[in-house]
Every structure is written in C-alpha cells, then in structure tokens.
Design a protein around this motif. Sequence first.
Motif, PDB file in Angstrom:
ATOM      1  N   GLN A 110       0.833  -1.205   0.000  1.00  0.00           N
ATOM      2  CA  GLN A 110       0.000   0.000   0.000  1.00  0.00           C
ATOM      3  C   GLN A 110       0.872   1.262   0.000  1.00  0.00           C
ATOM      4  N   GLY A 120      -2.698   5.067  -3.314  1.00  0.00           N
ATOM      5  CA  GLY A 120      -2.290   4.336  -2.125  1.00  0.00           C
ATOM      6  C   GLY A 120      -3.347   4.254  -1.040  1.00  0.00           C
ATOM      7  N   ILE A 123      -5.895  -0.511  -2.465  1.00  0.00           N
ATOM      8  CA  ILE A 123      -5.019  -1.259  -3.360  1.00  0.00           C
ATOM      9  C   ILE A 123      -5.781  -1.774  -4.573  1.00  0.00           C
ATOM     10  N   ARG A 147      -2.267  -8.537  -2.710  1.00  0.00           N
ATOM     11  CA  ARG A 147      -3.493  -7.955  -2.163  1.00  0.00           C
ATOM     12  C   ARG A 147      -4.381  -9.015  -1.531  1.00  0.00           C
TER      13      ARG A 147
END
Length: 211
Positions: A110, A120, A123, A147
Amino acid sequence: MKNRYYPPEFNKDHFNCPLCGVYASQNWHELQAMIPHSHWMETPFRSSLCAHCKQRSYWFDGRMVVPTESPVEPPHHDLPDSCRSDYEEARDIASRSPRGAVALLRLCLQKLMPHINEEGKNINDDIKSLVTKGLPSLVQQALDVCRVVGNNAVHPGELNIDDTPEIAHQLFKMINFIVDDRIAKPKEIQALYAQLPQGAIDAIAKRDGKK
C-alpha cells in the motif's frame, strides 16, 4: 538485471549468506556440549561457515536461529525507504509469524503505490487504475497475489496463512518483482535515454509531437 537469490537452507552446500548476502559455499559443523567432568554430547545445533565472509549462522533442529531474519530474499535495492522498514520487519518475523509477515507486506504494498503514481488509499482501485494504463498481466497478477493474500492475513478468509507459510515467503519475491518492473527498469531505461545526444532527443520529441 536482478541476480537470483538462493535462500539459506539447512545442510545446503551453497546459498546466499544471511550475513553478507553473497552466494557462497557453506561448511557445516555439528555443535557439541561438554558435560562437566564427563564427555562431549551431541546437540541439535549446527553451524554453517560462509566461505566468503567467514562468519557463521546457527541452526536448531533444521531452522536458522542466528541471525534471526527468515531465509527470504532481502528487499530490492530500489524499494523506497518508506516501504523498507515494513519489509525488513516482515522478513524478521516470517518464520515465527507468517500471518504477521503477510500483513506487513500488504502494508508495504500500500505504501508502494504512491511511488508508482497511484493514490495508495485502496489497493484494489490502484490495481484497476494501473490496468487501464496498460499494466502487463504478470505484474497485475503479482499485485493481486499480494493484495488477496494480505487481505486473508488481516481478515478471516478461505486461506490460512499459518497453514501455508511458504506463501508468505513467496510474497517477498512478489514485492521485489513489482519494484523491479515498476521502478527499477524504468529508471534504468531513463538513465540510458538521458545519455543520448541532445539533438537526438530533440528530434525524437519533434517526431512524437512533444515540446
């Protein structure tokens, strides 16, 4: 080009030394304990001596205990400083807490997003934005691996990181792959381009309709 990393493995003859980082041969020794006024006794401890730096790493029951860092690859040299501490902390705890390491790597990802021109904040939204800009599918997959696995580490999900710690180790490679593709390679190309004669650069700009 980024050199391949060979993580330390118990009883392996060659790997990247966890102390100096160099790929070198390792000489293994058993560690014994002296029983006072009696004899030497075998222990579950072993040490590996690096042929390059002449320093030792120490292992217990097949697991490296000194130094404490997990046998995963170090951060890419172009990983931004704002992300590096999270990566190093994740590296330090990966063997003891794969789930905690994955959560830290998700935070690292991130923090990385603004360095590749995304917000940011979310994600998934950032990956979607990158895809619309022509992100290669392999990089998209690497981002989504970080992620999804990261989300499973901080929220209940179908994937139990503690049951599959090798996934945590692979995430370090994913982070470095993303940094290499999105930061290191463009920087290398830009540095080469900047060395072209100014006349050639002006001609290219004219060809492409740029001022």
